[in-house]
Design an enzyme around this catalytic site. Structure first.
Site, PDB file in Angstrom:
ATOM      1  CG  HIS A   1      -0.036   3.285  -8.089  1.00  0.00           C
ATOM      2  ND1 HIS A   1       1.489   3.299  -8.643  1.00  0.00           N
ATOM      3  CD2 HIS A   1      -0.271   2.866  -8.136  1.00  0.00           C
ATOM      4  CE1 HIS A   1       1.280   1.718  -8.464  1.00  0.00           C
ATOM      5  NE2 HIS A   1      -0.280   1.370  -7.707  1.00  0.00           N
TER       6      HIS A   1
ATOM      7  CG  HIS B   1      -4.885  -5.594  -4.136  1.00  0.00           C
ATOM      8  ND1 HIS B   1      -4.631  -5.675  -5.489  1.00  0.00           N
ATOM      9  CD2 HIS B   1      -3.302  -5.291  -3.904  1.00  0.00           C
ATOM     10  CE1 HIS B   1      -3.433  -5.521  -5.956  1.00  0.00           C
ATOM     11  NE2 HIS B   1      -3.055  -4.960  -5.139  1.00  0.00           N
TER      12      HIS B   1
ATOM     13  CD  GLU C   1      -6.393  -4.084   3.201  1.00  0.00           C
ATOM     14  OE1 GLU C   1      -5.913  -2.498   4.280  1.00  0.00           O
ATOM     15  OE2 GLU C   1      -6.019  -3.576   1.662  1.00  0.00           O
TER      16      GLU C   1
END
Ligand code: PXP
Length: 262
Positions: free
Chosen positions: A20, A204, A161
């Site tokens: 980002h 996440h 993950e």
């Protein structure tokens, strides 16, 4: 056997996802802010690695970002990618320290769920073979689902993950019953994956408020965190945001009392 900590746990690795920084840069075109600069700053602030997702539509990280990261980073790069021929060729050209295979849909805002590995086991087994031969540590991004974890063990993936978005989102939306159920699922599936011989990571949606219960799970070795830390960097600076997250992770690892959100 699941790990039952009776003494402080080992250090948990922190991977900063810099996607980002590129999102902000791309909003204007041009080269500012530079994801490589953020990655170098993150290394200095105590991140153990850098994660970057080269999406098919190049909406944030670009091919030249990957070139620059591979050339200039001293910490390991975790290259997030969809299981496509194009991405496999790019990964094989660079041979980053790690690759993480994620599902990808063009319309989604972010990775929406784990990979449906159980449905695509043979193809993904063939897909990861050359990456493993090239020396990349392969991880598969999965929901906290027994079937998916068993598939990962069957295809010989060394790392999974676990998708902690359902836990983190439930917390931030005040759905506390669901949050607590998701945390129990995460705890059980981290132990299950570990018992099957898999190294366990998580990622996440992790924030300052949700990191500790995840970091307390002894089987988890690495967290990958992006959006929240890049957002916090607006208010407190990236260095300070990473150091604060690092401290929370270390505090959680030192405190071996039971799981749960304080
Ligand atoms: N791990 C994986 C596999 C991801 O797809 C993402 C999002 O790109 C992250 C970690 C980081 O998630 P977040 O940006 O919500 O911290």
């Amino acid at each position: 056997m699941a790990l039952h900590p009776s003494q402080p746990l080992g250090r948990l690795r922190l991977g900063l996802n810099i996607d980002h920084v590129a999102t902000v840069r791309n909003a204007r075109g041009g080269s500012y802010p530079d994801p490589l600069r953020a990655a170098l700053l993150a290394e200095a602030a105590g991140a153990d690695g850098i994660t970057a997702h080269l999406r098919e539509d190049r909406r944030h990280i670009t091919d030249s970002d990957i070139d620059a990261l591979m050339k200039n980073l001293s910490s390991p790069l975790n290259f997030e990618m969809a299981a496509t021929d194009e991405m496999q060729q790019i990964a094989l050209r660079h041979t980053p320290h790690a690759v993480c295979i994620v599902p990808e849909k063009r319309q989604e805002l972010t990775t929406e769920g784990g990979l449906d590995l159980a449905r695509d086991e043979n193809r993904i087994a063939q897909f990861i073979a050359p990456l493993r031969e090239a020396g990349c540590r392969v991880s598969i991004f999965l929901a906290t689902d027994k079937r998916q974890i068993e598939s990962a063990a069957r295809i010989g993936a060394p790392v999974v993950e676990l998708h902690v978005g359902p836990f983190c989102d439930a917390h931030s939306e005040g759905r506390f019953e669901t949050r607590d159920e998701e945390l129990i699922k995460l705890k059980d599936m981290a132990a299950y994956a570990h018992d099957l011989g898999l190294e366990v990571h998580a990622g996440h949606g992790i924030t300052y408020d949700t990191v500790k219960p995840i970091a307390k799970l002894p089987e988890i070795m690495e967290l990958n965190i992006g959006h929240f830390l890049i957002g916090e960097a607006i208010f407190s600076g990236l260095d300070s945001a990473i150091r604060r997250m690092r401290n929370l992770m270390d505090e959680a690892r030192r405190d071996v009392s039971g799981i749960g959100v304080a």
